[in-house]
Design an enzyme around this catalytic site. Structure first.
Site, mmCIF file in Angstrom:
data_model
loop_
_atom_site.group_PDB
_atom_site.id
_atom_site.type_symbol
_atom_site.label_atom_id
_atom_site.label_comp_id
_atom_site.label_asym_id
_atom_site.label_seq_id
_atom_site.Cartn_x
_atom_site.Cartn_y
_atom_site.Cartn_z
ATOM 1 N NE ARG A 51 6.482 6.859 11.441
ATOM 2 C CZ ARG A 51 7.296 7.926 11.316
ATOM 3 N NH1 ARG A 51 8.407 7.826 10.622
ATOM 4 N NH2 ARG A 51 7.005 9.067 11.894
ATOM 5 C CE1 TYR A 103 -2.452 -14.046 -0.309
ATOM 6 C CE2 TYR A 103 -1.218 -11.992 -0.329
ATOM 7 C CZ TYR A 103 -2.262 -12.766 0.161
ATOM 8 O OH TYR A 103 -3.109 -12.246 1.096
HETATM 9 N N1 PLP Z 1 3.336 -13.648 0.085
HETATM 10 C C1 PLP Z 1 2.716 -14.837 0.134
HETATM 11 C C2 PLP Z 1 3.299 -15.987 -0.621
HETATM 12 C C3 PLP Z 1 1.554 -15.002 0.888
HETATM 13 O O1 PLP Z 1 0.961 -16.200 0.920
HETATM 14 C C4 PLP Z 1 1.033 -13.877 1.592
HETATM 15 C C5 PLP Z 1 -0.197 -13.984 2.406
HETATM 16 O O2 PLP Z 1 -0.908 -14.966 2.367
HETATM 17 C C6 PLP Z 1 1.698 -12.661 1.500
HETATM 18 C C7 PLP Z 1 2.855 -12.582 0.750
HETATM 19 C C8 PLP Z 1 1.188 -11.447 2.208
HETATM 20 O O3 PLP Z 1 1.502 -11.514 3.558
HETATM 21 P P1 PLP Z 1 0.633 -10.862 4.734
HETATM 22 O O4 PLP Z 1 -0.696 -11.547 4.737
HETATM 23 O O5 PLP Z 1 1.453 -11.098 5.939
HETATM 24 O O6 PLP Z 1 0.483 -9.404 4.400
#
Ligand code: PLP
Length: 387
Positions: A51, A103
């Site tokens: 970890r 997102y």
């Molecule tokens: N940031 C963006 C722009 C994303 O599109 C995503 C997932 O789609 C994430 C962060 C989150 O990543 P993860 O799905 O690997 O946790």
């Protein structure tokens, strides 16, 4: 290798990786260990427990850091793991300013997880730097930038936004998932740290979930490392190996993603069934000039709007044969989705509409297949679904 001497394409293949000294194995081995022998109590060879650190992860961290032009990299079991780590830096009462069309999962962790720990979040249209500046408060400790934004592909001026954050004593962190360091390097533009979902273009083959944080600030990196180890959202060595394999081909894949996306965006813009195309490479894009300055190319994501109901749009994305109906993005295969019911369904409808995410919106991750097959596929889906 001494990074400064080599171009991006060379570093993507070699940075952070040396053939194994003992066996000569060319590729970084998958160190499937939870623990490591110690030569005496407390006398270890750099690794105690996976970890805290694992040699496969170390190579990936060095590779991603090199590509972003950063000194320090930390990898996580998902992009959300990286975002969570940045939020771990904050304290009750702190205020965060973020792009309004971040997102959906970023919006969710902000408003449904950290909100209850007395952190305050404001979502603003970051394409307007005046709006960002106006949102800053004495308690603002973090400015969270996503550019190009998801799914409207708006472009935020990283340089100017970083200045606003710094003038107010806040950190500026950029989610560089959509662009990748091949197209955009936020640290060079002044950002304090870059966050990644390695699940997307960096991994590139839709076969692994991962995240990363990169910075040039040693103290910040130490904090990231503290929370990485304390919270424990660390990636397994198999996952690190897969992402390392992906980053080797990042430049060639991105070139083809960009080429295909540009051609499809132009084709969609000329199509009678399509009312609006969101792609920063189009001259009609409101931030095309800024994108041309800030990015080396315009990426593989294209969103478009149809004059269609939620149901008709659902039919379009269900009728494709080459495009796969799926969330996520950045793999070699083309994906298509309806943000209103899929990636952005977690955002309350009113907020979603206010941010311009209408029912007729479709988001496509343009893969590296034949672009003529992709056009034919969309054409037949439009014909089947629209009256
Ligand atoms: N940031 C963006 C722009 C994303 O599109 C995503 C997932 O789609 C994430 C962060 C989150 O990543 P993860 O799905 O690997 O946790």
């Amino acid at each position: 290798m001494d990074d400064e001497d080599y171009e991006f394409e060379t570093r993507s293949i070699h940075a952070g990786q040396e053939p194994d000294e003992e066996t000569g194995a060319l590729m970084t081995p998958i160190y499937a260990n939870s623990t490591y022998v110690q030569d005496g109590p407390g006398d270890h060879r750099g690794y105690e427990y996976s970890r805290t650190g694992n040699p496969t992860r170390t190579d990936l961290e060095a590779n991603v850091a090199s590509l972003e032009g950063g000194e320090y990299g930390r990898c996580f079991s998902s992009g959300m793991g990286s975002i969570n780590t940045v939020l771990n830096l904050l304290e009750a009462g702190d205020h965060v300013v973020a792009s309004e069309d971040v997102y959906g999962g970023t919006h969710r962790i902000f408003t449904q997880v950290y909100d209850k720990y007395d952190l305050e979040f404001d979502f603003v249209d970051m394409t307007d730097t005046d709006e960002t500046a106006a949102a800053m408060k004495d308690s603002t400790e973090l400015v969270w930038v996503e550019t190009p934004t998801n799914p409207l592909l708006n472009i935020v001026d990283i340089d100017a936004t970083t200045d606003i954050a710094h003038d107010n004593g806040a950190l500026c962190v950029v989610d560089n998932t959509f662009a990748t360091p091949y197209l955009q390097r936020p640290l060079e533009l002044g950002a304090d740290a870059v966050s990644h979902s390695l699940t997307k273009y960096m991994g590139g083959h839709s076969d692994v979930v991962g995240g990363a944080l990169v910075t040039n600030d040693e103290e910040l990196d130490e904090q990231f490392g503290f929370y990485q180890n304390s919270v424990g959202a660390t990636p397994g060595p198999h996952d690190c190996f897969l992402v390392l394999r992906g980053t080797k081909t990042l430049p060639v894949r991105m070139d083809r993603h960009c080429e295909n996306a540009a051609e499809l965006a132009e084709w969609l813009e000329a199509h009678d069934d399509v009312s609006r195309v969101y792609y920063p490479g189009l001259e009609s894009h409101p931030d095309h000039d800024l994108a041309s300055e800030q990015m080396d190319d315009f990426g593989g994501m294209v969103s478009f709007e149809m004059d269609a109901s939620l149901e008709e749009t659902a039919d379009v994305v269900s009728e494709t044969n080459v495009f796969t109906l799926a969330e996520s993005l950045g793999g070699v295969e083309s994906l298509i989705e309806q943000p209103a019911t899929m990636t952005h369904a977690a955002i309350p409808k009113e907020e979603r509409l206010a941010a311009g995410l209408r029912d007729g919106l479709i988001r496509a991750s343009i893969g590296i297949e034949s672009v003529s097959d992709l056009k034919r596929d969309l054409e037949q889906a439009f014909e089947k679904s629209l009256n």
